[in-house]
Design a protein around this motif. Sequence first.
Motif, PDB file in Angstrom:
ATOM      1  N   ALA A 139      -2.075  10.858   7.829  1.00  0.00           N
ATOM      2  CA  ALA A 139      -0.840  10.064   7.837  1.00  0.00           C
ATOM      3  C   ALA A 139       0.339  10.980   8.115  1.00  0.00           C
ATOM      4  N   SER A 140       1.131  10.611   9.113  1.00  0.00           N
ATOM      5  CA  SER A 140       2.323  11.391   9.448  1.00  0.00           C
ATOM      6  C   SER A 140       3.293  10.489  10.202  1.00  0.00           C
ATOM      7  N   LYS A 141       4.447  11.042  10.557  1.00  0.00           N
ATOM      8  CA  LYS A 141       5.472  10.267  11.256  1.00  0.00           C
ATOM      9  C   LYS A 141       5.463  10.572  12.756  1.00  0.00           C
ATOM     10  N   ALA A 142       5.475   9.525  13.549  1.00  0.00           N
ATOM     11  CA  ALA A 142       5.619   9.653  14.994  1.00  0.00           C
ATOM     12  C   ALA A 142       7.097   9.907  15.305  1.00  0.00           C
ATOM     13  N   PRO A 143       7.407  10.366  16.522  1.00  0.00           N
ATOM     14  CA  PRO A 143       8.812  10.615  16.886  1.00  0.00           C
ATOM     15  C   PRO A 143       9.730   9.413  16.670  1.00  0.00           C
ATOM     16  N   ASP A 144       9.183   8.196  16.783  1.00  0.00           N
ATOM     17  CA  ASP A 144      10.028   7.012  16.600  1.00  0.00           C
ATOM     18  C   ASP A 144      10.157   6.593  15.139  1.00  0.00           C
ATOM     19  N   GLY A 145       9.556   7.399  14.220  1.00  0.00           N
ATOM     20  CA  GLY A 145       9.672   7.115  12.799  1.00  0.00           C
ATOM     21  C   GLY A 145       8.561   6.263  12.222  1.00  0.00           C
ATOM     22  N   SER A 146       7.681   5.778  13.063  1.00  0.00           N
ATOM     23  CA  SER A 146       6.572   4.952  12.573  1.00  0.00           C
ATOM     24  C   SER A 146       5.481   5.841  11.957  1.00  0.00           C
ATOM     25  N   ILE A 147       4.667   5.243  11.084  1.00  0.00           N
ATOM     26  CA  ILE A 147       3.563   5.970  10.470  1.00  0.00           C
ATOM     27  C   ILE A 147       2.349   5.902  11.393  1.00  0.00           C
ATOM     28  N   ASP A 207      -7.694 -10.481   5.907  1.00  0.00           N
ATOM     29  CA  ASP A 207      -6.754 -11.512   6.337  1.00  0.00           C
ATOM     30  C   ASP A 207      -5.530 -11.549   5.428  1.00  0.00           C
ATOM     31  N   VAL A 208      -4.958 -10.368   5.207  1.00  0.00           N
ATOM     32  CA  VAL A 208      -3.766 -10.239   4.377  1.00  0.00           C
ATOM     33  C   VAL A 208      -2.772  -9.310   5.077  1.00  0.00           C
ATOM     34  N   LYS A 209      -1.495  -9.559   4.901  1.00  0.00           N
ATOM     35  CA  LYS A 209      -0.471  -8.712   5.511  1.00  0.00           C
ATOM     36  C   LYS A 209      -0.315  -7.419   4.723  1.00  0.00           C
ATOM     37  N   CYS A 210      -0.282  -6.301   5.443  1.00  0.00           N
ATOM     38  CA  CYS A 210      -0.040  -4.995   4.817  1.00  0.00           C
ATOM     39  C   CYS A 210       1.455  -4.700   4.776  1.00  0.00           C
ATOM     40  N   THR A 211       1.935  -4.250   3.641  1.00  0.00           N
ATOM     41  CA  THR A 211       3.287  -3.708   3.536  1.00  0.00           C
ATOM     42  C   THR A 211       3.144  -2.270   3.074  1.00  0.00           C
ATOM     43  N   TRP A 212       3.564  -1.330   3.916  1.00  0.00           N
ATOM     44  CA  TRP A 212       3.398   0.090   3.598  1.00  0.00           C
ATOM     45  C   TRP A 212       4.621   0.619   2.862  1.00  0.00           C
ATOM     46  N   VAL A 213       4.375   1.344   1.780  1.00  0.00           N
ATOM     47  CA  VAL A 213       5.447   1.911   0.963  1.00  0.00           C
ATOM     48  C   VAL A 213       5.265   3.424   0.935  1.00  0.00           C
ATOM     49  N   GLU A 214       6.227   4.139   1.506  1.00  0.00           N
ATOM     50  CA  GLU A 214       6.131   5.598   1.534  1.00  0.00           C
ATOM     51  C   GLU A 214       6.552   6.192   0.197  1.00  0.00           C
ATOM     52  N   GLN A 215       5.825   7.225  -0.208  1.00  0.00           N
ATOM     53  CA  GLN A 215       6.063   7.849  -1.506  1.00  0.00           C
ATOM     54  C   GLN A 215       5.480   9.260  -1.467  1.00  0.00           C
ATOM     55  N   GLU A 216       6.150  10.225  -2.109  1.00  0.00           N
ATOM     56  CA  GLU A 216       5.542  11.545  -2.232  1.00  0.00           C
ATOM     57  C   GLU A 216       4.256  11.419  -3.028  1.00  0.00           C
ATOM     58  N   PHE A 217       3.299  12.273  -2.711  1.00  0.00           N
ATOM     59  CA  PHE A 217       1.952  12.114  -3.258  1.00  0.00           C
ATOM     60  C   PHE A 217       1.929  12.060  -4.783  1.00  0.00           C
ATOM     61  N   ASP A 218       2.677  12.951  -5.441  1.00  0.00           N
ATOM     62  CA  ASP A 218       2.616  12.991  -6.904  1.00  0.00           C
ATOM     63  C   ASP A 218       3.312  11.800  -7.562  1.00  0.00           C
ATOM     64  N   ILE A 235       0.839  -1.205   0.000  1.00  0.00           N
ATOM     65  CA  ILE A 235       0.000   0.000   0.000  1.00  0.00           C
ATOM     66  C   ILE A 235       0.869   1.248   0.000  1.00  0.00           C
ATOM     67  N   GLY A 236       0.645   2.116  -0.968  1.00  0.00           N
ATOM     68  CA  GLY A 236       1.387   3.370  -1.045  1.00  0.00           C
ATOM     69  C   GLY A 236       0.736   4.446  -0.208  1.00  0.00           C
ATOM     70  N   ILE A 237       1.556   5.218   0.487  1.00  0.00           N
ATOM     71  CA  ILE A 237       1.052   6.279   1.354  1.00  0.00           C
ATOM     72  C   ILE A 237       2.072   7.410   1.435  1.00  0.00           C
ATOM     73  N   GLU A 238       1.577   8.629   1.520  1.00  0.00           N
ATOM     74  CA  GLU A 238       2.442   9.773   1.804  1.00  0.00           C
ATOM     75  C   GLU A 238       2.268  10.109   3.275  1.00  0.00           C
ATOM     76  N   ALA A 239       3.338   9.962   4.054  1.00  0.00           N
ATOM     77  CA  ALA A 239       3.256  10.150   5.503  1.00  0.00           C
ATOM     78  C   ALA A 239       3.581  11.587   5.904  1.00  0.00           C
ATOM     79  N   ALA A 240       2.915  12.540   5.268  1.00  0.00           N
ATOM     80  CA  ALA A 240       3.144  13.959   5.593  1.00  0.00           C
ATOM     81  C   ALA A 240       1.820  14.713   5.471  1.00  0.00           C
ATOM     82  N   TYR A 241       0.760  14.099   6.003  1.00  0.00           N
ATOM     83  CA  TYR A 241      -0.577  14.635   5.798  1.00  0.00           C
ATOM     84  C   TYR A 241      -1.427  14.420   7.056  1.00  0.00           C
ATOM     85  N   PRO A 242      -0.973  14.950   8.208  1.00  0.00           N
ATOM     86  CA  PRO A 242      -1.719  14.747   9.444  1.00  0.00           C
ATOM     87  C   PRO A 242      -3.090  15.430   9.393  1.00  0.00           C
ATOM     88  N   PRO A 243      -4.121  14.849  10.020  1.00  0.00           N
ATOM     89  CA  PRO A 243      -4.099  13.663  10.892  1.00  0.00           C
ATOM     90  C   PRO A 243      -4.295  12.349  10.140  1.00  0.00           C
TER      91      PRO A 243
END
Length: 261
Positions: A38-46, A62-73, A28-36
């Motif tokens: 998606a953003s980064k916690a102090p420990d670096g987690s999304i 019942d499937v494992k999620c793998t998160w892939v960070e990417q700029e929105f565009d 799953i692609g996500i941009e982690a710079a869009y609070p609330p």
Amino acid sequence: MKKLVLLGALALSVLSMQAFAEGKPLKIGIEAAYPPFASKAPDGSIVGFDYDIGNALCKQMDVKCTWVEQEFDGLIPALKVRKIDAILSSMSITDDRKKSVDFTTRYYLSPARLVMKEGTTVSDSLDELKGKKIGVQRGSIHDRFAREVLAPKGADIKGYSTQNEIYLDVAAGRLDGTVADATLLQDGFLKTDAGKGYAFVGPSFTEAKYFGDGIGIAVRKGDKENLERINAAIAAIRANGEYKKIQDKYFDFDIYGADAK
């Protein structure tokens, strides 16, 4: 007899392929710079609404999620080249995007708004924006809207990689304001110390031409399997209360059916 053996082998092969596909993680692609959302916690987690919804959907499927960070565009290009299988990053369902990807049903809805200095007057005509520097996130629906609607009114549109960069320049006085999702602006800027002295101004923007039919999850064109199972999972977490549990963690209103205000 040989035909029966061959058919049996083919059936086993198909079942093996299905089992392999079912066990394959969903990227799953996500941009982690869009609070609330998606953003980064102090420990670096999304962290954020989008992230929690995605994990709830994967649990439901019942499937494992793998998160892939990417700029929105870069999210749609990454989807097309199979770097990711889905985009869950507050992406609006628009006719223009439907040319490139397929969308699930919406998982939330929120209008666009302008944020500027508190007390700034902006009428429905938007004429007061002449000469004002307005920041937008490049590649977003707000970017297109600003360039096609606000720029002709005389606004000077400035593109940025992330909304957080825009907030910094608004607070520093390098921008007069920004246009973005109302919920994002409320929680990501107006409720923060940096947003003191700023407010929503002007009308709400909900034109379907620009803002589509809410926020959905994008999959590759023709990916019927993922489209159907994600749609089923959205319906399931809405029905079993998991959606509301996540929503109430971040918002004090019904974001699934939020009305323009």
